[in-house]
Motif scaffolding. Structure first.
Motif, PDB file in Angstrom:
ATOM      1  N   TRP A 155       0.950  -1.196   0.053  1.00 32.34           N
ATOM      2  CA  TRP A 155       0.045   0.113  -0.026  1.00 32.34           C
ATOM      3  C   TRP A 155       0.843   1.180  -0.146  1.00 32.34           C
ATOM      4  N   HIS A 156       0.585   2.029  -1.132  1.00 36.59           N
ATOM      5  CA  HIS A 156       1.618   3.242  -1.050  1.00 36.59           C
ATOM      6  C   HIS A 156       0.874   4.553  -1.314  1.00 36.59           C
ATOM      7  N   ILE A 157      -0.504   4.423  -0.945  1.00 36.24           N
ATOM      8  CA  ILE A 157      -1.266   5.702  -1.016  1.00 36.24           C
ATOM      9  C   ILE A 157      -1.222   6.549   0.003  1.00 36.24           C
ATOM     10  N   PRO A 158      -1.027   7.856   0.233  1.00 40.70           N
ATOM     11  CA  PRO A 158      -1.160   8.708   1.180  1.00 40.70           C
ATOM     12  C   PRO A 158      -2.239   8.339   2.294  1.00 40.70           C
ATOM     13  N   THR A 159      -2.010   8.021   3.514  1.00 44.92           N
ATOM     14  CA  THR A 159      -2.756   7.334   4.481  1.00 44.92           C
ATOM     15  C   THR A 159      -2.906   7.964   5.779  1.00 44.92           C
ATOM     16  N   SER A 160      -3.972   8.502   6.333  1.00 50.01           N
ATOM     17  CA  SER A 160      -4.015   8.691   7.784  1.00 50.01           C
ATOM     18  C   SER A 160      -4.692   7.565   8.551  1.00 50.01           C
ATOM     19  N   ILE A 161      -4.391   7.162   9.667  1.00 46.86           N
ATOM     20  CA  ILE A 161      -5.128   6.130  10.530  1.00 46.86           C
ATOM     21  C   ILE A 161      -5.444   6.769  11.830  1.00 46.86           C
ATOM     22  N   LEU A 162      -6.801   6.247  12.108  1.00 44.57           N
ATOM     23  CA  LEU A 162      -7.359   6.693  13.568  1.00 44.57           C
ATOM     24  C   LEU A 162      -7.689   5.233  14.183  1.00 44.57           C
ATOM     25  N   TYR A 163      -6.927   5.363  15.466  1.00 40.96           N
ATOM     26  CA  TYR A 163      -7.012   4.052  16.467  1.00 40.96           C
ATOM     27  C   TYR A 163      -7.582   4.329  17.625  1.00 40.96           C
ATOM     28  N   GLY A 164      -8.169   3.238  17.980  1.00 41.12           N
ATOM     29  CA  GLY A 164      -8.748   3.478  19.557  1.00 41.12           C
ATOM     30  C   GLY A 164      -7.868   3.004  20.475  1.00 41.12           C
ATOM     31  N   GLY A 165      -7.703   3.515  21.426  1.00 45.02           N
ATOM     32  CA  GLY A 165      -6.636   2.942  22.554  1.00 45.02           C
ATOM     33  C   GLY A 165      -7.079   1.564  23.138  1.00 45.02           C
ATOM     34  N   LYS A 166      -8.504   1.435  23.085  1.00 47.83           N
ATOM     35  CA  LYS A 166      -9.215   0.234  23.594  1.00 47.83           C
ATOM     36  C   LYS A 166      -9.535  -0.759  22.631  1.00 47.83           C
ATOM     37  N   ASP A 167      -8.920  -0.693  21.383  1.00 47.29           N
ATOM     38  CA  ASP A 167      -9.092  -1.669  20.472  1.00 47.29           C
ATOM     39  C   ASP A 167      -8.772  -3.133  20.687  1.00 47.29           C
ATOM     40  N   ASN A 168      -9.681  -4.097  20.488  1.00 47.55           N
ATOM     41  CA  ASN A 168      -9.627  -5.366  21.143  1.00 47.55           C
ATOM     42  C   ASN A 168      -9.179  -6.255  20.108  1.00 47.55           C
ATOM     43  N   LEU A 169      -9.073  -5.615  18.900  1.00 45.94           N
ATOM     44  CA  LEU A 169      -8.764  -6.559  17.748  1.00 45.94           C
ATOM     45  C   LEU A 169      -7.164  -6.469  17.265  1.00 45.94           C
ATOM     46  N   THR A 170      -6.557  -5.066  17.432  1.00 48.38           N
ATOM     47  CA  THR A 170      -5.326  -4.757  16.939  1.00 48.38           C
ATOM     48  C   THR A 170      -4.527  -3.993  17.992  1.00 48.38           C
ATOM     49  N   SER A 171      -3.369  -4.175  18.226  1.00 46.51           N
ATOM     50  CA  SER A 171      -2.426  -3.836  19.323  1.00 46.51           C
ATOM     51  C   SER A 171      -1.939  -2.401  18.958  1.00 46.51           C
ATOM     52  N   LEU A 172      -1.697  -1.598  19.983  1.00 49.87           N
ATOM     53  CA  LEU A 172      -1.069  -0.290  19.514  1.00 49.87           C
ATOM     54  C   LEU A 172       0.380  -0.669  18.755  1.00 49.87           C
ATOM     55  N   LEU A 173       1.152  -1.617  19.241  1.00 51.89           N
ATOM     56  CA  LEU A 173       2.283  -2.127  18.617  1.00 51.89           C
ATOM     57  C   LEU A 173       2.320  -2.396  17.385  1.00 51.89           C
ATOM     58  N   THR A 174       1.209  -3.209  16.845  1.00 52.12           N
ATOM     59  CA  THR A 174       0.923  -3.676  15.542  1.00 52.12           C
ATOM     60  C   THR A 174       0.560  -2.422  14.603  1.00 52.12           C
ATOM     61  N   ILE A 175      -0.331  -1.403  14.956  1.00 56.61           N
ATOM     62  CA  ILE A 175      -0.585  -0.611  14.258  1.00 56.61           C
ATOM     63  C   ILE A 175       0.447   0.476  13.984  1.00 56.61           C
ATOM     64  N   SER A 176       1.248   0.600  14.850  1.00 51.16           N
ATOM     65  CA  SER A 176       2.254   1.673  14.881  1.00 51.16           C
ATOM     66  C   SER A 176       3.431   1.314  13.821  1.00 51.16           C
ATOM     67  N   LYS A 177       3.660  -0.128  14.078  1.00 57.16           N
ATOM     68  CA  LYS A 177       4.488  -0.727  13.194  1.00 57.16           C
ATOM     69  C   LYS A 177       4.168  -0.668  11.918  1.00 57.16           C
ATOM     70  N   PHE A 178       2.672  -0.869  11.428  1.00 57.20           N
ATOM     71  CA  PHE A 178       2.376  -0.925  10.059  1.00 57.20           C
ATOM     72  C   PHE A 178       2.247   0.761   9.550  1.00 57.20           C
ATOM     73  N   SER A 179       1.908   1.585  10.428  1.00 49.86           N
ATOM     74  CA  SER A 179       1.980   2.973   9.985  1.00 49.86           C
ATOM     75  C   SER A 179       3.295   3.460   9.715  1.00 49.86           C
ATOM     76  N   LYS A 180       4.480   3.040  10.512  1.00 52.11           N
ATOM     77  CA  LYS A 180       5.643   3.398  10.045  1.00 52.11           C
ATOM     78  C   LYS A 180       5.907   2.813   8.430  1.00 52.11           C
ATOM     79  N   GLU A 181       5.584   1.600   8.330  1.00 53.96           N
ATOM     80  CA  GLU A 181       5.777   0.663   7.072  1.00 53.96           C
ATOM     81  C   GLU A 181       5.349   1.507   5.910  1.00 53.96           C
ATOM     82  N   ILE A 182       4.248   1.845   6.096  1.00 55.88           N
ATOM     83  CA  ILE A 182       3.634   2.722   4.752  1.00 55.88           C
ATOM     84  C   ILE A 182       3.540   4.116   4.703  1.00 55.88           C
TER      85      ILE A 182
END
Length: 208
Positions: free
Chosen positions: A141-168
């Motif tokens: 995925w190379h399209i300019p992207t903004s992500i909104l994440y909830g701190g109490k998300d029960n499906l994706t961890s903050l570590l996972t979303i942070s790692k992915f955000s940095k990658e793209i």
């Protein structure tokens, strides 16, 4: 300039949710996508057809996608001419999520491979075909992207979303009191402000 906003809902959602975003994009056409895909390989067929049909005649397209709708979008629309994407609680590591669900259900890979599909007590049916596909088809995925994440998300961890955000190279915003499903008055107000801020920062950068 004619701008189209496409809204793609998450599991259990509806295209009518897209009406919420019309007030945030008063000068744009906003449409919700009533998709039927239940797998990424189905999305790879259905999503591009929808995009090609509805994007004709527009100068730019903004994608707003929620949860698994964001995952399907990344699997299917990466080569499309989308000016920017806004993902709300996106599923960004489907392999990890499936394996987490296998752990919750106390199911090993060998058992899943032997049985093919296994229903769980929490309403999801685990699939060896799905897991195998995800392993063999990583997201690009190379399209300019903004992500909104909830701190109490029960499906994706903050570590996972942070790692992915940095990658793209995505801009990540965290609402500490947010959940996977943004739905309370406070959460929706935060979501609206996040979108307006994202639009504003894009407009400012284009002016400079």
């Amino acid at each position: 300039m004619r701008r189209l906003v496409i809204y793609i809902h998450g599991k259990g959602g509806s295209p009518e949710e897209g009406d919420h975003y019309k007030k945030l994009f008063p000068d744009s056409e906003v449409i919700g996508f009533d998709y039927h895909s239940a797998t990424p390989w189905e999305a790879k067929i259905e999503f591009p057809r929808f995009y090609d049909l509805h994007s004709k005649g527009y100068d730019s397209v903004i994608l707003i996608a929620n949860s698994i709708g964001a995952y399907f979008s990344m699997c299917a629309l990466g080569e499309k001419n989308i000016s920017e994407a806004m993902f709300i609680s996106p599923i960004v590591d489907m392999e990890k999520l499936i394996k987490d669900m296998m752990t919750w259900a106390d199911i090993g890979e060998e058992e899943l491979q032997e049985r093919g599909t296994i229903p769980t007590g929490f309403g999801e049916t685990l699939s060896w075909e799905y897991l195998s596909y995800v392993k063999n088809n990583p997201i690009e995925w190379h399209i300019p992207t903004s992500i909104l994440y909830g701190g109490k998300d029960n499906l994706t961890s903050l570590l996972t979303i942070s790692k992915f955000s940095k990658e793209i190279g995505a801009k990540l915003t965290v609402m500490e009191e947010g959940e996977h499903w943004f739905h309370t008055v406070e959460q929706m107000e935060f979501l609206d402000n996040w979108i307006l801020d994202s639009i504003g920062s894009k407009n400012e950068s284009s002016i400079q």
